[in-house]
Design an enzyme around this catalytic site. Structure first.
Site, short mmCIF file in Angstrom:
data_model
loop_
_atom_site.label_atom_id
_atom_site.label_comp_id
_atom_site.label_asym_id
_atom_site.label_seq_id
_atom_site.Cartn_x
_atom_site.Cartn_y
_atom_site.Cartn_z
N HIS A 38 0.84 -1.04 -0.02
CA HIS A 38 -0.05 0.05 -0.03
C HIS A 38 0.93 1.20 -0.05
CE1 HIS A 38 -3.62 -2.31 1.74
NE2 HIS A 38 -2.44 -2.82 2.41
N GLU A 120 2.48 -0.90 4.44
CA GLU A 120 2.26 0.53 3.82
C GLU A 120 3.72 1.11 3.73
OE1 GLU A 120 -0.52 2.48 3.22
OE2 GLU A 120 -2.16 1.21 4.63
N HIS A 159 -2.31 -2.88 -3.53
CA HIS A 159 -3.74 -2.77 -2.98
C HIS A 159 -4.67 -2.87 -4.23
CE1 HIS A 159 -6.48 -0.38 0.12
NE2 HIS A 159 -6.88 -1.69 -0.17
N ASP A 169 -3.28 2.35 -4.98
CA ASP A 169 -1.76 2.19 -4.49
C ASP A 169 -1.26 0.79 -4.53
OD1 ASP A 169 -4.16 1.78 -2.34
OD2 ASP A 169 -2.49 1.57 -1.18
#
Length: 185
Positions: A38, A120, A159, A169
């Site tokens: 992400h 992330e 994602h 993303d």
């Protein structure tokens, strides 16, 4: 970056631990088999603040930025965050189900949170990621692949791959070839 390891509780040594309340147990029948990449920046396009940690721990000040009013009540998390400088923050044990994927599907299986890990990258779709992030991500992926036999290089996705039309993303600036080459090295 080579100092990473995973302890018996599913926590990464070498990472800063900021436990999030936004997790639950994986279903007993769900085997860990997917890694989802992400991106996040708070406020959008700005880097280096504590806002991401605040967001994942339900402490985001809705008055600190107009965008925060839209998201302050969301309850989300990821397993890991890789900062622009390569620093790593872990929010949820790898043994648990972080709330990162939302409505999602991969290879015919719905609800990817059940069987995935979420990483992330501090970034945005339209800005290149840093060398430190790629170096750190490759080191982390190697450790995860070695520790969790259900994960594989072929099951590393964005994602956008598991929530097409809803998510974009890690975006067009993410260099998938660079990650793949680093994992082959």
């Amino acid at each position: 970056m080579s100092g990473f390891s995973i302890d018996s509780q599913g926590w990464l040594t070498g990472a800063r631990h900021v436990p999030s309340p936004n997790f639950n147990q994986r279903p007993a029948t769900a085997a860990l088999s997917l890694l989802v990449i992400h991106n996040i920046s708070l406020p959008p396009g700005q880097f280096g603040s504590a806002h991401i940690c605040d967001f994942f721990t339900n402490c985001l000040d809705a008055d600190a930025h107009p965008y925060f009013r839209e998201i302050a009540d969301l309850r989300v998390s990821a397993h890991l965050l890789i900062r622009r400088d390569g620093g790593v923050v872990q929010f949820v044990s790898f043994h648990d189900r972080a709330w990162h994927a939302g409505q999602s599907c991969f290879d015919g299986a719905e609800n990817c949170n059940d069987f995935s890990l979420g990483i992330e990258l501090e970034g945005s779709d339209d800005q290149p990621y840093t060398d430190q992030q790629y170096h750190c991500l490759a080191a982390l992926v190697r450790v995860l692949l070695a520790h969790y036999p259900g994960l594989s290089k072929q099951r590393i996705v964005g994602h956008s791959d598991i929530a097409p039309g809803r998510k974009t993303d890690p975006g067009p600036c993410f260099d998938w070839r660079r990650l793949s080459a680093a994992l082959e090295a």
